[in-house]
Design a protein around this motif. Sequence first.
Motif, mmCIF file in Angstrom:
data_model
loop_
_atom_site.group_PDB
_atom_site.id
_atom_site.type_symbol
_atom_site.label_atom_id
_atom_site.label_comp_id
_atom_site.label_asym_id
_atom_site.label_seq_id
_atom_site.Cartn_x
_atom_site.Cartn_y
_atom_site.Cartn_z
ATOM 1 N N THR A 166 0.839 -1.185 0.000
ATOM 2 C CA THR A 166 0.000 0.000 0.000
ATOM 3 C C THR A 166 0.874 1.236 0.000
ATOM 4 O OG1 THR A 166 -1.573 -1.203 1.345
ATOM 5 C CG2 THR A 166 -1.889 1.166 1.185
ATOM 6 N N LEU A 167 0.529 2.173 -0.863
ATOM 7 C CA LEU A 167 1.292 3.398 -0.961
ATOM 8 C C LEU A 167 0.377 4.572 -0.633
ATOM 9 C CD1 LEU A 167 3.686 5.101 -1.974
ATOM 10 C CD2 LEU A 167 2.906 4.679 -4.290
ATOM 11 N N LEU A 168 0.760 5.344 0.369
ATOM 12 C CA LEU A 168 -0.003 6.534 0.732
ATOM 13 C C LEU A 168 0.825 7.761 0.386
ATOM 14 C CD1 LEU A 168 -0.601 4.244 3.121
ATOM 15 C CD2 LEU A 168 -2.111 6.030 3.916
ATOM 16 N N PHE A 169 0.213 8.663 -0.327
ATOM 17 C CA PHE A 169 0.893 9.880 -0.771
ATOM 18 C C PHE A 169 0.255 11.046 -0.027
ATOM 19 C CE2 PHE A 169 1.947 13.402 -3.348
ATOM 20 C CZ PHE A 169 3.042 13.065 -4.139
ATOM 21 N N LEU A 170 1.052 11.733 0.800
ATOM 22 C CA LEU A 170 0.508 12.828 1.602
ATOM 23 C C LEU A 170 1.016 14.166 1.101
ATOM 24 C CD1 LEU A 170 1.066 10.281 3.663
ATOM 25 C CD2 LEU A 170 0.499 11.963 5.402
ATOM 26 N N ASP A 171 0.138 15.109 1.044
ATOM 27 C CA ASP A 171 0.528 16.465 0.676
ATOM 28 C C ASP A 171 -0.170 17.403 1.660
ATOM 29 O OD1 ASP A 171 1.433 18.082 -2.194
ATOM 30 O OD2 ASP A 171 0.131 19.109 -0.749
ATOM 31 N N LEU A 172 0.617 18.239 2.345
ATOM 32 C CA LEU A 172 0.018 19.105 3.360
ATOM 33 C C LEU A 172 -0.904 20.124 2.701
ATOM 34 C CD1 LEU A 172 3.074 19.709 5.715
ATOM 35 C CD2 LEU A 172 1.341 17.911 5.807
ATOM 36 N N THR A 255 -3.653 17.475 6.105
ATOM 37 C CA THR A 255 -3.038 16.856 4.943
ATOM 38 C C THR A 255 -4.087 16.133 4.112
ATOM 39 O OG1 THR A 255 -1.277 15.372 4.226
ATOM 40 C CG2 THR A 255 -2.460 14.710 6.186
ATOM 41 N N SER A 256 -3.792 15.988 2.835
ATOM 42 C CA SER A 256 -4.657 15.188 1.959
ATOM 43 C C SER A 256 -3.875 13.962 1.537
ATOM 44 C CB SER A 256 -5.069 15.991 0.731
ATOM 45 O OG SER A 256 -5.811 17.123 1.146
ATOM 46 N N ILE A 257 -4.537 12.831 1.489
ATOM 47 C CA ILE A 257 -3.829 11.577 1.238
ATOM 48 C C ILE A 257 -4.418 10.859 0.027
ATOM 49 C CG2 ILE A 257 -3.092 9.370 2.244
ATOM 50 C CD1 ILE A 257 -3.572 10.533 5.011
ATOM 51 N N GLY A 258 -3.552 10.451 -0.880
ATOM 52 C CA GLY A 258 -3.960 9.607 -2.006
ATOM 53 C C GLY A 258 -3.410 8.216 -1.763
ATOM 54 N N ILE A 259 -4.224 7.192 -2.056
ATOM 55 C CA ILE A 259 -3.813 5.828 -1.722
ATOM 56 C C ILE A 259 -3.904 4.926 -2.943
ATOM 57 C CG2 ILE A 259 -4.229 3.848 -0.220
ATOM 58 C CD1 ILE A 259 -5.757 5.798 1.632
ATOM 59 N N THR A 260 -2.887 4.106 -3.099
ATOM 60 C CA THR A 260 -2.948 3.105 -4.153
ATOM 61 C C THR A 260 -2.436 1.797 -3.582
ATOM 62 O OG1 THR A 260 -2.244 2.574 -6.398
ATOM 63 C CG2 THR A 260 -0.698 3.776 -5.067
ATOM 64 N N MET A 261 -2.949 0.695 -4.107
ATOM 65 C CA MET A 261 -2.520 -0.616 -3.618
ATOM 66 C C MET A 261 -1.999 -1.456 -4.761
ATOM 67 S SD MET A 261 -5.249 -1.844 -0.744
ATOM 68 C CE MET A 261 -4.325 -2.930 0.333
ATOM 69 N N TYR A 262 -0.919 -2.159 -4.493
ATOM 70 C CA TYR A 262 -0.375 -3.096 -5.468
ATOM 71 C C TYR A 262 -0.681 -4.497 -4.951
ATOM 72 C CZ TYR A 262 2.983 -5.554 -8.370
ATOM 73 O OH TYR A 262 3.560 -6.414 -9.262
ATOM 74 N N PRO A 263 -1.148 -5.447 -5.729
ATOM 75 C CA PRO A 263 -1.323 -5.398 -7.176
ATOM 76 C C PRO A 263 -2.713 -4.939 -7.645
ATOM 77 C CG PRO A 263 -1.585 -7.651 -6.431
ATOM 78 C CD PRO A 263 -1.377 -6.807 -5.209
ATOM 79 N N ASN A 264 -3.587 -4.482 -6.759
ATOM 80 C CA ASN A 264 -4.910 -4.041 -7.225
ATOM 81 C C ASN A 264 -4.796 -3.031 -8.358
ATOM 82 O OD1 ASN A 264 -4.917 -4.950 -4.479
ATOM 83 N ND2 ASN A 264 -7.091 -4.474 -4.457
ATOM 84 N N ASP A 265 -3.919 -2.025 -8.127
ATOM 85 C CA ASP A 265 -3.627 -1.093 -9.207
ATOM 86 C C ASP A 265 -2.344 -1.596 -9.827
ATOM 87 O OD1 ASP A 265 -5.628 0.336 -8.083
ATOM 88 O OD2 ASP A 265 -4.315 1.811 -7.158
ATOM 89 N N ASN A 266 -2.458 -2.534 -10.727
ATOM 90 C CA ASN A 266 -1.242 -3.136 -11.244
ATOM 91 C C ASN A 266 -0.473 -2.129 -12.074
ATOM 92 O OD1 ASN A 266 0.703 -4.900 -11.844
ATOM 93 N ND2 ASN A 266 -0.665 -6.510 -12.553
ATOM 94 N N MET A 280 -4.415 11.742 -4.532
ATOM 95 C CA MET A 280 -4.220 12.819 -3.557
ATOM 96 C C MET A 280 -4.917 14.101 -4.033
ATOM 97 S SD MET A 280 -2.393 15.706 -2.871
ATOM 98 C CE MET A 280 -1.048 15.646 -4.069
ATOM 99 N N TYR A 281 -4.794 14.386 -5.339
ATOM 100 C CA TYR A 281 -5.470 15.581 -5.863
ATOM 101 C C TYR A 281 -6.977 15.456 -5.725
ATOM 102 C CZ TYR A 281 -1.600 18.347 -7.267
ATOM 103 O OH TYR A 281 -0.497 19.148 -7.217
ATOM 104 N N GLN A 282 -7.450 14.225 -5.911
ATOM 105 C CA GLN A 282 -8.881 13.985 -5.736
ATOM 106 C C GLN A 282 -9.286 14.309 -4.295
ATOM 107 O OE1 GLN A 282 -10.800 12.874 -8.433
ATOM 108 N NE2 GLN A 282 -12.397 13.589 -7.026
ATOM 109 N N ALA A 283 -8.437 13.886 -3.349
ATOM 110 C CA ALA A 283 -8.729 14.158 -1.928
ATOM 111 C C ALA A 283 -8.762 15.662 -1.676
ATOM 112 C CB ALA A 283 -7.687 13.485 -1.036
ATOM 113 N N LYS A 284 -7.875 16.395 -2.336
ATOM 114 C CA LYS A 284 -7.879 17.861 -2.182
ATOM 115 C C LYS A 284 -9.183 18.425 -2.728
ATOM 116 C CE LYS A 284 -3.186 18.941 -1.506
ATOM 117 N NZ LYS A 284 -2.778 19.375 -0.185
ATOM 118 N N GLU A 285 -9.583 17.909 -3.880
ATOM 119 C CA GLU A 285 -10.812 18.412 -4.476
ATOM 120 C C GLU A 285 -12.030 18.095 -3.634
ATOM 121 O OE1 GLU A 285 -11.334 17.378 -8.685
ATOM 122 O OE2 GLU A 285 -9.521 18.603 -8.963
ATOM 123 N N ASN A 286 -11.954 16.970 -2.911
ATOM 124 C CA ASN A 286 -13.076 16.599 -2.043
ATOM 125 C C ASN A 286 -13.095 17.402 -0.747
ATOM 126 O OD1 ASN A 286 -13.670 14.743 -3.977
ATOM 127 N ND2 ASN A 286 -12.916 12.978 -2.845
#
Length: 576
Positions: A166-172, A255-266, A280-286
């Motif tokens: 699991t990869l979490l991408f955080l942007d303040l 912070t806003s966090i975008g998440i992706t999982m491998y291999p779900n998002d292969n 993450m940008y989607q989280a900002k927009e939300n």
Amino acid sequence: MKLLLVEDNPADADFLAASLRRQRAGDIELVNVQTLAEAAAQLSLDKFDVVLLDLHLPDGSGLQCLDAIQAVDNEIPIVVLSGQDDEEFAVSILNKGAQDYLVKWEGQGRTILRSIRYAIQRKKSDIRLNYLAQYDPLTGIPNRQFFNDQLTRATARARRDGRKVTLLFLDLDEFKVVNDTLGYDIGDRLLKEVADRIRRTVRTGDVVARLGGDEFAVLLEGLSGPREVEAVATGLLEVVSRPYQIAERQLMITTSIGITMYPNDNADTQMLLKNADIAMYQAKENGKNNFTFFHQKMHADLMEYHALEHDIREALQLGQFHLAYQPKVNVHIHQLQGLEALLRWTSPSRGNVGPSEFIPVAEESGHIIPLGYWVLDEVCRTIRGWQDKGLTVVPVSVNVSARQFQQPDFHKRVAAILGRHGIEAGLIEIELTEGLVMEDTAAAQRELAELKKIGLRISIDDFGTGYSCLSYLRRFPIDVLKIDRSFVQEIGSSRDGESIIDAIISLAKSLRLETVAEGVETPAQLNYLLDHGCHVVQGFRFGKPMDVSLIEPLLAALGEGDTNSTAVRRVLKGFG
Ligand code: C2E
Ligand code: CA
Ligand code: CA
């Protein structure tokens, strides 16, 4: 100073040892081994300051030798020993991790010593440089390069062992405002504190990195799905948003966090980062201060879980659950032997929802605990009603889930419910799944003993599908094994299914347990079970789970010993 000399030529080794001895440098201890394998063994046993490494060894040559040493210890300084004819090669591998080289037979003792001391120094600064290349100097956590390496390794491991990454991408959020209004110094201190908080929130093995600016990334291995990830993400949102005390000032940031999982998002490493960034940008927009999965399906699943969880809670309050009862019949004596209570839910918005849909969510959210006690209470209330009408009553089975059974006061609460309705404990049978009992044997054993003391009957549900260690069974006070529906369905088509059934029946006989076969639908299945000694059956052939009102005529007929009444024939159609 402790030196490991890896050199298989005795003349070369002696020359080097003698040259060093002549320097009378009293603190030098030299250990000589002949092969890479021996060198590896020595290095893992003992701490050395430097390795002197010949490049022509019985079990390897050239670069291979260097790799073998570094694989065991990548912080040890290495001085390569070369002959005159391969000096050029020795020079060329200096940038592969060796710190210096010596040409054999050429050096004076002093030159050799100097080379060794230089190699030790140089290794220290190499390690430092390496650190700088992989760590972010401001926060002290790994940088983007290190993170990319770890991500590549983690996805390779995931391909091998099937675990998820699991990869979490955080942007303040609004970090720029802090920098612009309070200055870079405060901004830097805030970033440091954020990095610290993130690092302290995740488990030790997880990787936290600063990718640049106000961007951070977290790499998690082994989480199974969106709900586990959600717990981590909400934890991160929470710690980051707590107030900061910096330079006598209280600051807030989210912070806003975008998440992706491998291999779900292969995807490859770079794509994974990009996907997480998009999420993450989607989280900002939300609206910021939240998280979003890159994979829409994962997000939708999570939202559906929460909606269902909410509806289950409401259904409990509004009394939308009821019970259906399925007969268990003893085919030998043509008699109703027991009933199994099965949960039913009619939701105004969802319609009829099957237990296989809502029980897993009730289990995960913990609602199964009040729900389970409700079932038991309802069953006791119903039995009380039958007894008050003077009906003959048969034992009723109640399914108990893991979470409920593991409650420390489970047996006490069961006893209290029985007591409240004045129900004899022998009329209630607890159905537990196999895995549940085997998982935590000591605690399970204690709990089962307590239940047995109260007088309840205990049945192992779905038997044969789990990972039973059969010898455990002897130690548990069990009354019944329920043969799982999946085996019954294989009767006539799979020899494997049949032999499992045979094994369960003979095991039960030897332990003096009853067997009940579930999911019996056809005459062929019934005949096989009868022939092999299992004569208590449950299944659509003898009656589907039915409303309580349909059960009463059965009990009435049972009381009169009338197995042939129209009521019985209509319901228990499989009889004759
Ligand atoms: P289970 O305990 O194995 O219950 C038997 C399931 O098999 C029931 O499904 C029943 O309707 C179904 N069944 C019975 N005879 C036949 C047959 O001849 N053919 C077929 N195809 N199916 C048959 P149901 O009611 O949908 O329940 C599913 C599962 O949900 C149950 O499996 C049980 O694990 C769980 N469950 C139901 N009620 C409760 C409850 O009150 N508490 C807990 N913890 N779990 C429950
Ligand atoms: Ca059951
Ligand atoms: Ca079952």
